[in-house]
Design a protein around this motif. Sequence first.
Motif, PDB file in Angstrom:
ATOM      1  N   MET A  99       0.836  -1.200   0.000  1.00  0.00           N
ATOM      2  CA  MET A  99       0.000   0.000   0.000  1.00  0.00           C
ATOM      3  C   MET A  99       0.873   1.253   0.000  1.00  0.00           C
ATOM      4  N   ASP A 100       0.613   2.191  -0.934  1.00  0.00           N
ATOM      5  CA  ASP A 100       1.405   3.409  -0.928  1.00  0.00           C
ATOM      6  C   ASP A 100       0.737   4.477  -0.071  1.00  0.00           C
ATOM      7  N   HIS A 101       1.456   5.596   0.106  1.00  0.00           N
ATOM      8  CA  HIS A 101       0.991   6.640   1.020  1.00  0.00           C
ATOM      9  C   HIS A 101      -0.260   7.352   0.515  1.00  0.00           C
ATOM     10  N   LYS A 102      -0.594   7.180  -0.758  1.00  0.00           N
ATOM     11  CA  LYS A 102      -1.778   7.862  -1.298  1.00  0.00           C
ATOM     12  C   LYS A 102      -3.061   7.064  -1.100  1.00  0.00           C
ATOM     13  N   THR A 103      -2.942   5.790  -0.755  1.00  0.00           N
ATOM     14  CA  THR A 103      -4.126   4.951  -0.577  1.00  0.00           C
ATOM     15  C   THR A 103      -4.943   5.452   0.606  1.00  0.00           C
ATOM     16  N   PRO A 104      -6.223   5.768   0.412  1.00  0.00           N
ATOM     17  CA  PRO A 104      -7.021   6.290   1.531  1.00  0.00           C
ATOM     18  C   PRO A 104      -7.267   5.216   2.590  1.00  0.00           C
ATOM     19  N   ARG A 105      -7.084   5.581   3.837  1.00  0.00           N
ATOM     20  CA  ARG A 105      -7.315   4.665   4.953  1.00  0.00           C
ATOM     21  C   ARG A 105      -8.331   5.275   5.925  1.00  0.00           C
ATOM     22  N   ILE A 106      -9.270   4.453   6.347  1.00  0.00           N
ATOM     23  CA  ILE A 106     -10.267   4.845   7.341  1.00  0.00           C
ATOM     24  C   ILE A 106      -9.889   4.189   8.666  1.00  0.00           C
ATOM     25  N   VAL A 107      -9.927   4.941   9.738  1.00  0.00           N
ATOM     26  CA  VAL A 107      -9.753   4.384  11.075  1.00  0.00           C
ATOM     27  C   VAL A 107     -11.134   4.256  11.717  1.00  0.00           C
ATOM     28  N   ILE A 108     -11.403   3.093  12.317  1.00  0.00           N
ATOM     29  CA  ILE A 108     -12.678   2.877  13.007  1.00  0.00           C
ATOM     30  C   ILE A 108     -12.394   2.589  14.472  1.00  0.00           C
ATOM     31  N   VAL A 109     -13.064   3.331  15.350  1.00  0.00           N
ATOM     32  CA  VAL A 109     -12.903   3.145  16.794  1.00  0.00           C
ATOM     33  C   VAL A 109     -14.228   2.666  17.376  1.00  0.00           C
ATOM     34  N   PRO A 110     -14.333   1.371  17.701  1.00  0.00           N
ATOM     35  CA  PRO A 110     -15.556   0.874  18.335  1.00  0.00           C
ATOM     36  C   PRO A 110     -15.518   1.151  19.833  1.00  0.00           C
ATOM     37  N   SER A 111     -16.645   0.974  20.499  1.00  0.00           N
ATOM     38  CA  SER A 111     -16.649   0.993  21.957  1.00  0.00           C
ATOM     39  C   SER A 111     -16.638  -0.444  22.458  1.00  0.00           C
ATOM     40  N   PRO A 112     -16.220  -0.675  23.692  1.00  0.00           N
ATOM     41  CA  PRO A 112     -16.184  -2.045  24.218  1.00  0.00           C
ATOM     42  C   PRO A 112     -17.561  -2.700  24.165  1.00  0.00           C
ATOM     43  N   GLY A 113     -17.575  -3.984  23.888  1.00  0.00           N
ATOM     44  CA  GLY A 113     -18.839  -4.723  23.786  1.00  0.00           C
ATOM     45  C   GLY A 113     -19.028  -5.275  22.387  1.00  0.00           C
ATOM     46  N   ILE A 114     -19.221  -6.588  22.299  1.00  0.00           N
ATOM     47  CA  ILE A 114     -19.321  -7.263  21.006  1.00  0.00           C
ATOM     48  C   ILE A 114     -20.504  -6.745  20.195  1.00  0.00           C
ATOM     49  N   SER A 115     -21.612  -6.404  20.863  1.00  0.00           N
ATOM     50  CA  SER A 115     -22.801  -5.984  20.111  1.00  0.00           C
ATOM     51  C   SER A 115     -22.584  -4.665  19.376  1.00  0.00           C
ATOM     52  N   HIS A 116     -21.610  -3.860  19.810  1.00  0.00           N
ATOM     53  CA  HIS A 116     -21.275  -2.636  19.077  1.00  0.00           C
ATOM     54  C   HIS A 116     -20.160  -2.877  18.071  1.00  0.00           C
ATOM     55  N   LEU A 117     -19.302  -3.852  18.355  1.00  0.00           N
ATOM     56  CA  LEU A 117     -18.209  -4.152  17.428  1.00  0.00           C
ATOM     57  C   LEU A 117     -18.724  -4.802  16.141  1.00  0.00           C
ATOM     58  N   ILE A 118     -19.655  -5.741  16.276  1.00  0.00           N
ATOM     59  CA  ILE A 118     -20.114  -6.523  15.123  1.00  0.00           C
ATOM     60  C   ILE A 118     -20.640  -5.650  13.984  1.00  0.00           C
ATOM     61  N   PRO A 119     -21.588  -4.712  14.222  1.00  0.00           N
ATOM     62  CA  PRO A 119     -22.070  -3.926  13.073  1.00  0.00           C
ATOM     63  C   PRO A 119     -20.993  -3.062  12.440  1.00  0.00           C
ATOM     64  N   LEU A 120     -20.027  -2.589  13.236  1.00  0.00           N
ATOM     65  CA  LEU A 120     -18.932  -1.802  12.665  1.00  0.00           C
ATOM     66  C   LEU A 120     -18.045  -2.656  11.768  1.00  0.00           C
ATOM     67  N   VAL A 121     -17.770  -3.883  12.198  1.00  0.00           N
ATOM     68  CA  VAL A 121     -16.969  -4.787  11.362  1.00  0.00           C
ATOM     69  C   VAL A 121     -17.724  -5.128  10.080  1.00  0.00           C
ATOM     70  N   GLU A 122     -19.023  -5.401  10.212  1.00  0.00           N
ATOM     71  CA  GLU A 122     -19.820  -5.719   9.022  1.00  0.00           C
ATOM     72  C   GLU A 122     -19.900  -4.513   8.079  1.00  0.00           C
ATOM     73  N   PHE A 123     -19.990  -3.310   8.638  1.00  0.00           N
ATOM     74  CA  PHE A 123     -19.965  -2.093   7.828  1.00  0.00           C
ATOM     75  C   PHE A 123     -18.659  -1.997   7.051  1.00  0.00           C
ATOM     76  N   ALA A 124     -17.536  -2.239   7.749  1.00  0.00           N
ATOM     77  CA  ALA A 124     -16.221  -2.166   7.086  1.00  0.00           C
ATOM     78  C   ALA A 124     -16.103  -3.203   5.980  1.00  0.00           C
ATOM     79  N   LYS A 125     -16.584  -4.415   6.240  1.00  0.00           N
ATOM     80  CA  LYS A 125     -16.513  -5.483   5.240  1.00  0.00           C
ATOM     81  C   LYS A 125     -17.312  -5.105   3.996  1.00  0.00           C
ATOM     82  N   ARG A 126     -18.507  -4.583   4.202  1.00  0.00           N
ATOM     83  CA  ARG A 126     -19.334  -4.193   3.045  1.00  0.00           C
ATOM     84  C   ARG A 126     -18.698  -3.016   2.301  1.00  0.00           C
ATOM     85  N   PHE A 127     -18.158  -2.074   3.058  1.00  0.00           N
ATOM     86  CA  PHE A 127     -17.574  -0.888   2.432  1.00  0.00           C
ATOM     87  C   PHE A 127     -16.399  -1.258   1.530  1.00  0.00           C
TER      88      PHE A 127
END
Length: 474
Positions: free
Chosen positions: A1-29
């Motif tokens: 990956m070069d320095h021009k490749t856009p990167r998104i940082v995702i910060v979830p809150s503790p708890g699996i029920s909040h992590l799961i939809p964020l991971v699924e969002f990232a996978k779809r994106f």
Amino acid sequence: MDHKTPRIVIVPSPGISHLIPLVEFAKRFVSLHHEFYVTFIVPTLGPPSNTMKSIFEAVAPTIDSIVLPQVNLEDLPPHIPAAVQIQLTVTHSLSSLRNVLKSLISTSNLVALVADLFASIAHDVANEFYISPFIFFPSSAMGLSFCLYFPKMDETLTCNFGELQEPVKIPGCIPIHGSDLPNPVQDRSSEAYKSFLRLSKRLHLADGIVVNSFMDMEPDVIKALQEEDGGTGNPPIYPVGPIIQNGSSSVVDGSECLKWLDNQPPKSVVYVSFGSGGTLSFDQVNELALGLELSGQRFLWAVRAPDNKSANAGYLSVQNEDPLNFLPLGFVERTKGKGQGLVVPNWAPQVEVLSHNSTGGFLTHCGWNSTLESVMHGVPLIAWPLFAEQKMNAVMLCDGLKVALRPKVNEKGLVEKEEVGKVVKDLLESEEGERIRNRMKDIKDAATNVLSENGSSTNALSELALRWKNMRLA
């Protein structure tokens, strides 16, 4: 990956029920927009669980994760509500987050930081590095509308919401009784209320809000949110849902459930589960058990040990007691022996259960992940909300969408066994149950359409990708 490749940082809150939809969002994106990389930076109260590890093992190569050093529970105030504890965990992780971002910036083109609602304090660090701050709102558009409108309501409120005589009017939403609003706002003097108010104000500071809902499910609310966009200060809203898990991470452990379902008639079983954090009182567990038996209907129940006091959120605690020990004497044997029911301790492979042809209904706590999973599989609901924003979700599902029945609660706060039996039977056998089932089928079809190539949710993701592609660090 070069320095021009856009990167998104995702910060979830503790708890699996909040992590799961964020991971699924990232996978779809990233499946739709291959040019992006995503890095999860995860605050935690303990070492990564096996569940968390398995979740991150199942992602694309363009998604990676960094788990921050765990926060010491002893550093947090005692006896605080779970939601406040979650937020404080993120707050105590900001120094570690800052160090990780500093390192990533030297090698990446960080274009946005997407924080879970309860991790929005991370935006303070994003702003230090001129990284565009976004919110992922993991619940309904109705819940988002309430949060955005809440600071205005707070300014005019002179009592607790539960004391209001008239229903509360939230932009785009059906009127709702104050007692059905989220638990944290019920007591104006509480720390939970003050924390919720701070969160709501933070929403207005984001550059955009991604919400896990879709136009056909909440058309009036989403239109109201988007009309407010720019008019009175709402950030741009991106409805990208329904985003759900495609399958449970450990189906082998749930094979008994699926084998049992294989032997039941089509649409004949009510699945009963209150999610990863939902517990009932001892008395309510007994009433529910006897009511399921009384209904004469087939059921599959993922039962948890009761809480001694009341229904609560168990996200951050571990239950070691065998929940089957708390059920009425002989209940498990009787219902299993006559082929009426199967009771499993703590967990069932929910996505596989809801997608099974034998499942005809879902008695649920109305958590948003469970709600969307029901929608995607066309399963009608019995709404049994416990905490957080679940009562609000129940009102929307019962009175707005009309895809759920809600059992009546007695003066002691219990749903009695006769009421349980009636509502379960009604969902599977009555004309009203049939109307609810047909309505849910329509919403399922709409959900499939919005996720298609030119669907509204897919287009919302494309708008987001275009916006992020055009962002550069200052």
